[in-house]
Scaffold this motif. Structure first.
Motif, PDB file in Angstrom:
ATOM      1  N   ARG A 231      -3.196  -3.390  -3.398  1.00  8.96           N
ATOM      2  CA  ARG A 231      -3.863  -2.574  -4.551  1.00  8.96           C
ATOM      3  C   ARG A 231      -3.958  -1.507  -3.567  1.00  8.96           C
ATOM      4  N   LEU A 232      -4.066  -0.957  -2.485  1.00 12.82           N
ATOM      5  CA  LEU A 232      -4.531   0.660  -1.758  1.00 12.82           C
ATOM      6  C   LEU A 232      -2.931   1.547  -2.283  1.00 12.82           C
ATOM      7  N   LEU A 233      -1.703   0.862  -2.106  1.00 14.93           N
ATOM      8  CA  LEU A 233      -0.398   1.401  -3.139  1.00 14.93           C
ATOM      9  C   LEU A 233      -0.769   1.851  -4.285  1.00 14.93           C
ATOM     10  N   GLY A 234      -1.259   0.668  -4.962  1.00 15.20           N
ATOM     11  CA  GLY A 234      -1.257   1.891  -6.559  1.00 15.20           C
ATOM     12  C   GLY A 234      -2.232   2.663  -6.931  1.00 15.20           C
ATOM     13  N   ILE A 235      -3.327   2.701  -6.247  1.00 12.46           N
ATOM     14  CA  ILE A 235      -4.208   3.521  -6.183  1.00 12.46           C
ATOM     15  C   ILE A 235      -3.775   4.835  -5.854  1.00 12.46           C
ATOM     16  N   CYS A 236      -3.115   4.735  -4.853  1.00  9.84           N
ATOM     17  CA  CYS A 236      -2.350   6.125  -3.837  1.00  9.84           C
ATOM     18  C   CYS A 236      -1.759   6.496  -4.742  1.00  9.84           C
ATOM     19  N   GLY A 237      -0.546   5.395  -5.993  1.00 10.58           N
ATOM     20  CA  GLY A 237      -0.031   6.288  -6.350  1.00 10.58           C
ATOM     21  C   GLY A 237      -0.730   6.720  -7.597  1.00 10.58           C
ATOM     22  N   GLN A 238      -1.596   5.387  -8.437  1.00 13.55           N
ATOM     23  CA  GLN A 238      -1.934   6.544  -9.914  1.00 13.55           C
ATOM     24  C   GLN A 238      -2.789   7.559  -9.605  1.00 13.55           C
ATOM     25  N   MET A 239      -3.394   7.335  -8.494  1.00 16.17           N
ATOM     26  CA  MET A 239      -3.621   9.040  -8.226  1.00 16.17           C
ATOM     27  C   MET A 239      -3.067  10.449  -7.497  1.00 16.17           C
ATOM     28  N   ARG A 240      -2.092  10.067  -7.130  1.00 14.47           N
ATOM     29  CA  ARG A 240      -1.113  10.821  -7.357  1.00 14.47           C
ATOM     30  C   ARG A 240      -0.521  11.229  -8.649  1.00 14.47           C
ATOM     31  N   ASP A 241      -0.400  10.463 -10.164  1.00 17.85           N
ATOM     32  CA  ASP A 241       0.071  10.403 -11.508  1.00 17.85           C
ATOM     33  C   ASP A 241      -1.248  11.440 -11.694  1.00 17.85           C
ATOM     34  N   ASP A 242      -2.212  11.280 -11.548  1.00 19.22           N
ATOM     35  CA  ASP A 242      -3.583  11.397 -12.695  1.00 19.22           C
ATOM     36  C   ASP A 242      -3.619  13.002 -11.920  1.00 19.22           C
ATOM     37  N   TYR A 243      -3.210  13.521 -10.326  1.00 17.46           N
ATOM     38  CA  TYR A 243      -3.417  14.095  -9.795  1.00 17.46           C
ATOM     39  C   TYR A 243      -2.074  15.533 -10.514  1.00 17.46           C
ATOM     40  N   LEU A 244      -0.505  14.722 -10.428  1.00 17.59           N
ATOM     41  CA  LEU A 244       0.651  15.922 -10.897  1.00 17.59           C
ATOM     42  C   LEU A 244      -0.079  16.029 -12.576  1.00 17.59           C
ATOM     43  N   ASP A 245      -0.901  15.252 -13.197  1.00 13.56           N
ATOM     44  CA  ASP A 245      -0.814  16.071 -14.842  1.00 13.56           C
ATOM     45  C   ASP A 245      -1.805  17.183 -14.727  1.00 13.56           C
TER      46      ASP A 245
END
Length: 357
Positions: A231-245
């Motif tokens: 869950r934690l890895l998925g959250i920070c990974g999704q945050m990264r994708d959203d940030y980069l967009d």
């Protein structure tokens, strides 16, 4: 990540790509399709093209590294499990691109647009064949496990893992669409639930469970820790994708920024942006949100608004916070599992949010 770990990741990726190509080479002979069918081999060809076109194969890497937690020796069943996780990913790509009406994926046409080109006068056939192509990939992801030369109880456990992962992902896709029709301001609990169900459970948790099962470990014994890490890895990974967009370098990424703004997606970045600004700036962001004709200049101005409001800094801090929490979960595995394998899972979260490619 250490140089040794990155080298192992690269070797795992290369080996799997060869395995995946061999799988599709054999697939036509194992499908019970009538000899007159032209559409069936064409469908398999489109799935092959999409599946082999690229991707980091991090799900496969996680699967192998999970087995290494238990043993450094070769483990039966990892190839079948790897094929299963990537076929499930192919299913997701086919359907995601259909839902998003995306024309390209990894430098080539999406399955949906390939079918639209084949059947320009028959849009319903193109739509139906796309859905069926995704469904076939899902069925194949389970069949490859059912046919694996493994003890029956291991096969059954692996099928259960993948079936649950698929169901969780479908729910995640539903609430992902629901998220973009908010009735109130979105909190992190909603965004975390989407990230967990739509990606973390099939991209992280399922490979962890499958790797441990193949190595002879019972993942249910460690379920709470595995779920927390995924869950934690998925959250920070999704945050990264959203940030980069919004805040990423379009040239370095090879794709334009601002897609989430144009599509009206209430991502981590958009939610934080709307909560951080007010007045004319908030009106400006809301006016662009969901506008497919939003220009690059407008996106650049929204980026500047976000930077002035501290949204970019907050996103980077949040990513690192969740990555650190994931690292601490993995650190707790040291007394139980192999040192060098645990180290990989400790290093992975920070690497996943700071890598440039």
């Amino acid at each position: 990540m250490t140089e040794q770990s990155l080298d192992r990741v690269a070797r795992t990726e290369r080996r799997f790509n060869a395995l995946f190509a061999e799988y599709f080479d054999r697939l036509g002979a194992t499908l019970d399709a009538p000899s007159f069918s032209r559409f069936t081999p064409d469908c398999v060809g489109l799935l092959r093209d999409l599946s082999l076109r690229g991707g980091k194969r991090m799900r496969v890497v996680l699967l192998h590294e999970a087995a290494r937690l238990v043993t450094a020796e070769p483990v039966d069943g990892l190839d079948a499990a790897a094929l299963s996780v990537e076929l499930l990913q192919t299913h997701g790509l086919v359907h995601d691109d259909l839902i998003d009406d995306s024309a390209t994926r990894r430098g080539g046409p999406t399955t949906y647009y390939a079918y639209r080109e084949r059947f320009p006068e028959h849009p319903r056939a193109a739509l139906g064949l796309t859905v069926l192509a995704g469904d076939l990939a899902l069925a194949l992801s389970l069949r490859v496990l059912l046919e694996a030369p493994l003890p029956a109880e291991v096969r059954q456990a692996m099928v259960e893992v993948q079936t649950l992962a698929a169901a969780d992902t479908f729910v995640g896709q539903i609430i992902d669409l629901e998220r973009d029709f908010p009735t109130t301001a979105l909190g992190d609990d909603v965004l975390h639930a989407v990230a967990d169900r739509k990606s973390a459970r099939y991209s992280v948790l399922a490979p962890l469970r499958l790797g441990l099962l193949a190595a002879g470990e019972q993942p249910a014994t460690h379920e709470a820790e595995l779920r927390a890490y995924a869950r934690l890895l998925g959250i920070c990974g999704q945050m990264r994708d959203d940030y980069l967009d919004l805040f990423g370098d379009a040239e370095a990424m090879g794709k334009p920024t601002g897609t989430d703004i144009r599509e009206g997606r209430h991502t981590y970045t958009v939610a934080r942006l709307l909560s951080a600004v007010s007045g004319a700036e908030r009106d400006f962001v809301n006016g662009a949100l969901g506008d497919p004709g939003c220009t690059s200049e407008t996106v650049a101005e929204i980026r500047a608004i976000g930077e002035r409001a501290g949204v970019a800094d907050r996103m980077r801090a949040d990513m690192r916070q969740y990555a650190e929490r994931a690292r601490l979960v993995a650190a707790g595995w040291r007394p139980r599992w192999r040192e060098d394998a645990v180290a990989f899972f400790e290093l992975l979260p920070r690497w996943s949010v700071e890598r440039t490619a």
